[in-house]
Write a protein that holds these residues in place. Structure first.
Motif, PDB file in Angstrom:
ATOM      1  N   ARG A 223      -7.197  -9.751   8.967  1.00 50.31           N
ATOM      2  CA  ARG A 223      -6.151  -9.438   7.982  1.00 50.31           C
ATOM      3  C   ARG A 223      -5.727  -7.990   8.145  1.00 50.31           C
ATOM      4  NH1 ARG A 223      -6.895 -11.958   2.183  1.00 50.31           N
ATOM      5  NH2 ARG A 223      -4.731 -11.339   2.118  1.00 50.31           N
ATOM      6  N   THR A 224      -4.493  -7.716   7.768  1.00 46.97           N
ATOM      7  CA  THR A 224      -4.019  -6.333   7.855  1.00 46.97           C
ATOM      8  C   THR A 224      -4.371  -5.583   6.577  1.00 46.97           C
ATOM      9  OG1 THR A 224      -1.857  -6.810   6.906  1.00 46.97           O
ATOM     10  CG2 THR A 224      -2.077  -7.038   9.312  1.00 46.97           C
ATOM     11  N   VAL A 225      -4.315  -4.273   6.660  1.00 45.88           N
ATOM     12  CA  VAL A 225      -4.596  -3.432   5.500  1.00 45.88           C
ATOM     13  C   VAL A 225      -3.599  -3.751   4.384  1.00 45.88           C
ATOM     14  CG1 VAL A 225      -4.690  -1.046   4.663  1.00 45.88           C
ATOM     15  CG2 VAL A 225      -5.621  -1.618   6.919  1.00 45.88           C
ATOM     16  N   SER A 226      -2.331  -3.930   4.726  1.00 42.82           N
ATOM     17  CA  SER A 226      -1.317  -4.258   3.713  1.00 42.82           C
ATOM     18  C   SER A 226      -1.613  -5.588   3.039  1.00 42.82           C
ATOM     19  CB  SER A 226       0.075  -4.318   4.354  1.00 42.82           C
ATOM     20  OG  SER A 226       0.467  -3.052   4.787  1.00 42.82           O
ATOM     21  N   ASP A 227      -1.964  -6.600   3.820  1.00 46.83           N
ATOM     22  CA  ASP A 227      -2.314  -7.912   3.250  1.00 46.83           C
ATOM     23  C   ASP A 227      -3.510  -7.800   2.319  1.00 46.83           C
ATOM     24  OD1 ASP A 227      -0.308  -9.157   4.670  1.00 46.83           O
ATOM     25  OD2 ASP A 227      -1.639  -9.902   6.241  1.00 46.83           O
TER      26      ASP A 227
ATOM     27  N   PHE B 188      -4.540  -5.157   0.563  1.00 45.22           N
ATOM     28  CA  PHE B 188      -4.178  -4.528  -0.702  1.00 45.22           C
ATOM     29  C   PHE B 188      -3.425  -5.492  -1.605  1.00 45.22           C
ATOM     30  CE2 PHE B 188      -4.751  -0.215   1.305  1.00 45.22           C
ATOM     31  CZ  PHE B 188      -5.834   0.113   0.524  1.00 45.22           C
ATOM     32  N   SER B 189      -2.557  -6.299  -1.044  1.00 44.99           N
ATOM     33  CA  SER B 189      -1.854  -7.299  -1.852  1.00 44.99           C
ATOM     34  C   SER B 189      -2.836  -8.287  -2.471  1.00 44.99           C
ATOM     35  CB  SER B 189      -0.842  -8.066  -0.994  1.00 44.99           C
ATOM     36  OG  SER B 189       0.161  -7.204  -0.551  1.00 44.99           O
TER      37      SER B 189
ATOM     38  N   ARG C  46      -0.853   0.641   8.283  1.00 48.97           N
ATOM     39  CA  ARG C  46      -0.996  -0.414   7.274  1.00 48.97           C
ATOM     40  C   ARG C  46      -0.929  -1.810   7.888  1.00 48.97           C
ATOM     41  NH1 ARG C  46      -2.702   1.314   2.228  1.00 48.97           N
ATOM     42  NH2 ARG C  46      -1.955   3.418   1.983  1.00 48.97           N
ATOM     43  N   ASN C  47      -0.376  -1.930   9.091  1.00 46.43           N
ATOM     44  CA  ASN C  47      -0.286  -3.229   9.744  1.00 46.43           C
ATOM     45  C   ASN C  47      -1.418  -3.470  10.730  1.00 46.43           C
ATOM     46  OD1 ASN C  47       2.021  -4.085   8.358  1.00 46.43           O
ATOM     47  ND2 ASN C  47       3.301  -2.863   9.718  1.00 46.43           N
TER      48      ASN C  47
END
Length: 80
Positions: free
Chosen positions: A19-23, A25-26, A63-64
């Motif tokens: 998973r990405t960092v942005s995912d 956090f969501s 973030r990606n």
């Protein structure tokens, strides 16, 4: 009297290591957490592969970028 099970946290924040960092956090914003100091990474078989301190995610530049446990092959590379 307080016993150990009263102090234990059953639900811990975990994420697949691709998973990405942005995912991430969501996903963690979706619910309140009693404790949020680490994200526990799980591999393709659902086993713990590592942990990432939340502080390092807060300061992550990419973030990606995918979350990766250090020195472990990912499920994709192991299956290839």
């Amino acid at each position: 009297m307080v016993i150990a099970t009263d102090l234990m946290t059953v639900e811990v924040p975990k994420a697949a290591e691709d998973r990405t960092v942005s995912d991430l956090f969501s996903a963690i914003r979706q619910r309140p957490w009693e404790e949020l100091s680490h994200i526990y990474l799980v591999g393709c078989q659902g086993r713990l592969t590592g942990q990432v301190p939340i502080e390092s995610l807060l300061t992550a530049e990419g973030r990606n970028e995918a979350l990766r446990a250090p020195r472990r092959p990912s499920c994709r590379s192991a299956a290839g």
